[in-house]
Each structure stands twice: as structure tokens, then as C-alpha cells.
Design a protein around this motif. Structure first.
Motif, short mmCIF file in Angstrom:
data_model
loop_
_atom_site.label_atom_id
_atom_site.label_comp_id
_atom_site.label_asym_id
_atom_site.label_seq_id
_atom_site.Cartn_x
_atom_site.Cartn_y
_atom_site.Cartn_z
N LYS A 56 24.00 2.63 38.45
CA LYS A 56 23.99 3.57 39.58
C LYS A 56 22.76 4.46 39.54
O LYS A 56 22.13 4.72 40.56
CB LYS A 56 25.27 4.42 39.54
CG LYS A 56 25.40 5.37 40.72
CD LYS A 56 26.71 6.15 40.64
CE LYS A 56 26.84 7.10 41.81
NZ LYS A 56 28.10 7.90 41.73
N LEU A 57 22.42 4.94 38.33
CA LEU A 57 21.26 5.82 38.19
C LEU A 57 19.96 5.08 38.45
O LEU A 57 19.02 5.64 39.02
CB LEU A 57 21.24 6.42 36.77
CG LEU A 57 22.35 7.42 36.46
CD1 LEU A 57 22.30 7.81 34.99
CD2 LEU A 57 22.25 8.66 37.34
N VAL A 58 19.88 3.83 38.02
CA VAL A 58 18.67 3.05 38.22
C VAL A 58 18.49 2.68 39.69
O VAL A 58 17.42 2.78 40.27
CB VAL A 58 18.68 1.79 37.33
CG1 VAL A 58 17.54 0.85 37.72
CG2 VAL A 58 18.56 2.18 35.87
N ASP A 59 19.59 2.23 40.31
CA ASP A 59 19.51 1.80 41.70
C ASP A 59 19.45 2.97 42.67
O ASP A 59 18.86 2.87 43.74
CB ASP A 59 20.72 0.92 42.04
CG ASP A 59 20.72 -0.38 41.24
OD1 ASP A 59 19.64 -0.78 40.78
OD2 ASP A 59 21.80 -0.96 41.06
N ASN A 60 20.07 4.10 42.28
CA ASN A 60 20.16 5.25 43.16
C ASN A 60 19.79 6.50 42.37
O ASN A 60 20.65 7.14 41.78
CB ASN A 60 21.58 5.38 43.73
CG ASN A 60 21.70 6.55 44.68
OD1 ASN A 60 20.75 6.90 45.37
ND2 ASN A 60 22.86 7.19 44.71
N LYS A 73 14.57 7.63 36.56
CA LYS A 73 14.19 7.13 37.88
C LYS A 73 13.94 8.29 38.85
O LYS A 73 13.05 8.21 39.71
CB LYS A 73 15.30 6.22 38.43
CG LYS A 73 14.97 5.54 39.76
CD LYS A 73 13.82 4.56 39.60
CE LYS A 73 13.53 3.79 40.90
NZ LYS A 73 14.61 2.86 41.27
N ARG A 74 14.69 9.39 38.72
CA ARG A 74 14.48 10.50 39.64
C ARG A 74 13.10 11.14 39.44
O ARG A 74 12.49 11.61 40.40
CB ARG A 74 15.59 11.55 39.46
CG ARG A 74 15.65 12.24 38.10
CD ARG A 74 16.78 13.25 38.05
NE ARG A 74 16.87 13.90 36.76
CZ ARG A 74 17.56 13.44 35.73
NH1 ARG A 74 18.22 12.29 35.85
NH2 ARG A 74 17.61 14.11 34.60
N ILE A 75 12.62 11.13 38.19
CA ILE A 75 11.27 11.64 37.93
C ILE A 75 10.23 10.67 38.48
O ILE A 75 9.25 11.07 39.10
CB ILE A 75 11.07 11.88 36.43
CG1 ILE A 75 12.01 12.99 35.94
CG2 ILE A 75 9.62 12.23 36.12
CD1 ILE A 75 11.97 13.22 34.44
N LYS A 76 10.46 9.38 38.27
CA LYS A 76 9.51 8.37 38.75
C LYS A 76 9.33 8.45 40.26
O LYS A 76 8.20 8.41 40.76
CB LYS A 76 9.99 6.98 38.36
CG LYS A 76 9.85 6.64 36.87
CD LYS A 76 10.30 5.22 36.61
CE LYS A 76 10.15 4.85 35.15
NZ LYS A 76 10.62 3.45 34.88
N SER A 123 32.21 1.47 27.15
CA SER A 123 30.93 0.79 27.15
C SER A 123 30.62 0.23 28.54
O SER A 123 29.50 0.35 29.04
CB SER A 123 30.94 -0.33 26.12
OG SER A 123 29.75 -1.08 26.17
N ALA A 124 31.62 -0.39 29.16
CA ALA A 124 31.42 -0.94 30.50
C ALA A 124 31.10 0.16 31.51
O ALA A 124 30.24 -0.01 32.38
CB ALA A 124 32.67 -1.72 30.93
N VAL A 166 27.37 3.37 35.13
CA VAL A 166 26.62 4.60 35.42
C VAL A 166 25.12 4.31 35.37
O VAL A 166 24.35 4.78 36.22
CB VAL A 166 26.98 5.71 34.42
CG1 VAL A 166 26.04 6.90 34.58
CG2 VAL A 166 28.42 6.16 34.61
N LYS A 167 24.69 3.54 34.36
CA LYS A 167 23.28 3.19 34.25
C LYS A 167 22.79 2.48 35.50
O LYS A 167 21.73 2.80 36.06
CB LYS A 167 23.07 2.30 33.01
CG LYS A 167 21.61 1.90 32.75
CD LYS A 167 21.18 0.62 33.44
CE LYS A 167 21.93 -0.58 32.91
NZ LYS A 167 21.41 -1.83 33.56
#
Length: 314
Positions: free
Chosen positions: A96-100, A291-294, A87-88, A93-94
Motif C-alpha cells: 500500500k505504501l509503495v503503490d500509494n 515513496k512519499r519523499i521520492k 507477517s502477511a 501495508v508495504k
């Protein structure tokens, strides 16, 4: 999704119980575990009992004042704590994906705008080094079947159920090289095009007829195409080379017109083709768009908005 034999329903159902047991072991108290999980102590106790019943093992020795994890419980805890660790890791990963933003984006683009959009992608890739882009060329896309994340479509009515953001009007211009006109003479009326060397591209759904409108007349002209291509850039090159007359997207022809490599034909007439209309940026709706689409949507829209202001013919 196919069900895996090693993940039957019972195995999935006990995951919350495993997490609760790991928290109980780490806090050493049903009460403290309940505060951390956000449920009552009674609910935590029931989850532990459910886990013991499913496993047919006693995991905790309880008294009215304390609890103690027994030997069996210690072994089970080693696996249960992996649930918390997983879970952690998901949240890491979340973040990382949001920030990068990273990963692949498949973008569909019509032929009339492909050259323009393809020039924007290198700058985007430089700005977002962990995002990859596949640029897919076509007039119509099935976003699900074709796995298109975001697309540009030219239509007066964007598809329902999709997020559609208006870009600009896609206009076409009838043009030729000055050398071609010097050989054949000026063209005064669209009907004269039937006797000329014309260069439609295959993406033009009305390639057999070019349709024109003036302030007082409509005119549909059968086009004798000497040179056909499914690429508008090929039509542009052939027109500049003096092969004949073409009807090209303004965004593609504008530089050649300004540099006098091409001249505008029949300026008092407006070409009306199936590929004209309003360009829209379209993607699937949802509160959690990747985020990559945004970032790709924001980047391309900003650049196209800037460029479209320069696609004005005098």
C-alpha cells in the motif's frame, strides 16, 4: 528503544520457531514445511524441538511416517499462526505504501526560496492526496534533530553523506520602485547607497554591509536599514511601495521587474551575498527512501527546474 517488560529476549528468540510450527501444522509435514520456509527438514524439526523445550510442552506426536498435533499443540498453534498473519499484514501495508505514497514529509526551505516553493505545494497535495507536507523555513537544518526529511539548501558545497541534487543558481538583484528613484535621483555607484533608504531582510547574514563587484572594482557598502523584516516578501512589498532600495532574490522580484513595479539599480554591478550560491535538493541516503519523499523530490525538482528557466534578467 526501551525494552518492554513483556518482550524479554526469550520471547523474541522463539518467534521463528513459532512461525515454523504454524507452517508445520498447516502443511502437516516437516518436508513440505521446509520447502515453504526454504530450509532443510532437519532445521524445521530443530525449531519445533526448541519451541517445545522452551515451553516445556510436547506439541507434536511424531512417528517415522507421520506427525499429529496434540491438544496442547492445537492451543499453541492459535497463537503461532498470528505470527504468520502479522507477517502477511506487513507486506500488505508495504504494498500500500509503495503503490500509494502516504504520510508526512517535513521539507526545509531557505527564506529566499520559501515563497516560490510554497506555491508548488498545493499542486503536489492535489496530486498526492494521502501525503501531508510541513514546510519549514530556515537557512540551516539539522536533518536528524529537526526531523527534516528533505531540504533545499544554498551552498557551494553540499554536506557530505547526503544525497544532493543540483537545482539552480540563486542570484540577487538590487532594485527599487521608479517613484523612489524619481524622488532621490539615479544611483551611479554602490557607495551612494550609504545615503539611501535601504531595506535588508534579517535573513541576509550581511545585512550591515552589501557587497558588490564590477569588472574592475569591489565595493562594500554599510547599509542604513530603515525597515527590517525576517521575511523577504515583506522587503519586496516595501520596495514596490517606494520605501527604498532592496537586494532581493531574482526569483522573488522577477514578476515585479517585468511589470515595471520595480526597476533594476546598478546593472553593471553584481551583488555578492552570503545567501547566494547554488541551490541543492538534499535528503538522507539509503536504498529504501520512502515513496512519499521520492514523489515530493521529483515533483518539486521538476517544477523548480521549469520555473528557474524563467528567472533570467535582461
Amino acid at each position: 528503544m526501551e525494552s518492554k517488560s513483556y518482550l524479554p529476549k526469550d520471547h523474541v528468540d522463539i518467534l521463528p520457531c513459532m512461525a515454523a510450527f504454524a507452517v508445520v501444522v498447516e502443511t502437516g509435514s516437516f518436508v513440505e514445511a521446509s520447502v515453504r520456509i526454504g530450509v532443510t527438514a532437519s532445521a524445521v524439526s530443530k525449531q519445533i524441538t526448541k519451541l517445545e523445550n522452551i515451553l516445556s510442552l510436547r506439541l507434536i506426536e511424531r512417528t517415522t511416517r507421520s506427525l499429529k498435533v496434540n491438544a496442547e499443540g492445537e492451543q499453541i498453534y492459535e497463537y503461532c499462526k498470528l505470527v504468520l498473519e502479522s507477517s502477511a499484514n506487513i507486506f500488505r501495508v508495504k504494498d500500500k505504501l509503495v503503490d500509494n505514497p502516504q504520510g508526512l514529509v517535513r521539507m526545509g526551505v531557505p527564506k529566499s526560496l520559501y515563497a516560490t516553493c510554497s506555491k508548488l505545494i498545493p499542486g503536489f497535495l492535489s496530486a498526492y492526496r494521502d501525503v501531508n507536507v510541513q514546510l519549514v523555513c530556515g537557512e540551516r537544518f539539522d536533518f536528524v534533530t529537526d526531523s527534516i526529511d528533505v531540504g533545499i539548501i544554498v551552498t557551494e558545497k553540499p554536506p557530505e553523506g547526503m544525497v544532493a541534487r543540483r537545482l539552480f543558481d540563486v542570484d540577487f538583484v538590487l532594485c527599487s520602485s521608479a517613484s523612489y528613484i524619481s524622488k532621490v535621483g539615479l544611483i551611479a555607484h554602490p557607495s551612494e547607497l550609504a545615503a539611501h533608504s535601504c531595506i535588508p531582510f534579517v535573513g541576509d547574514l550581511d545585512k550591515q554591509y552589501w557587497k558588490f563587484r564590477s569588472s574592475h572594482e569591489n565595493c562594500d557598502v554599510p547599509i542604513p536599514g530603515r525597515y527590517l523584516s525576517d521575511c523577504p516578501e515583506a522587503a519586496l512589498t516595501a520596495t514596490i511601495s517606494g520605501v527604498g532600495v532592496s537586494c532581493l532574490p531574482v526569483c522573488l522580484a522577477i514578476d515585479a521587474l517585468r511589470s515595471n513595479q520595480l526597476i533594476k539599480i546598478l546593472p553593471d554591478w553584481i551583488y555578492k551575498g552570503a545567501l547566494q550560491g547554488t541551490a541543492w535538493m538534499v535528503y538522507q541516503p539509503g536504498h529504501h527512501v520512502s515513496k512519499r519523499i521520492k514523489v515530493l523530490v521529483q515533483y518539486v525538482m521538476a517544477d523548480l527546474s521549469r520555473l528557474s528557466t524563467t528567472w533570467k534578467l535582461m
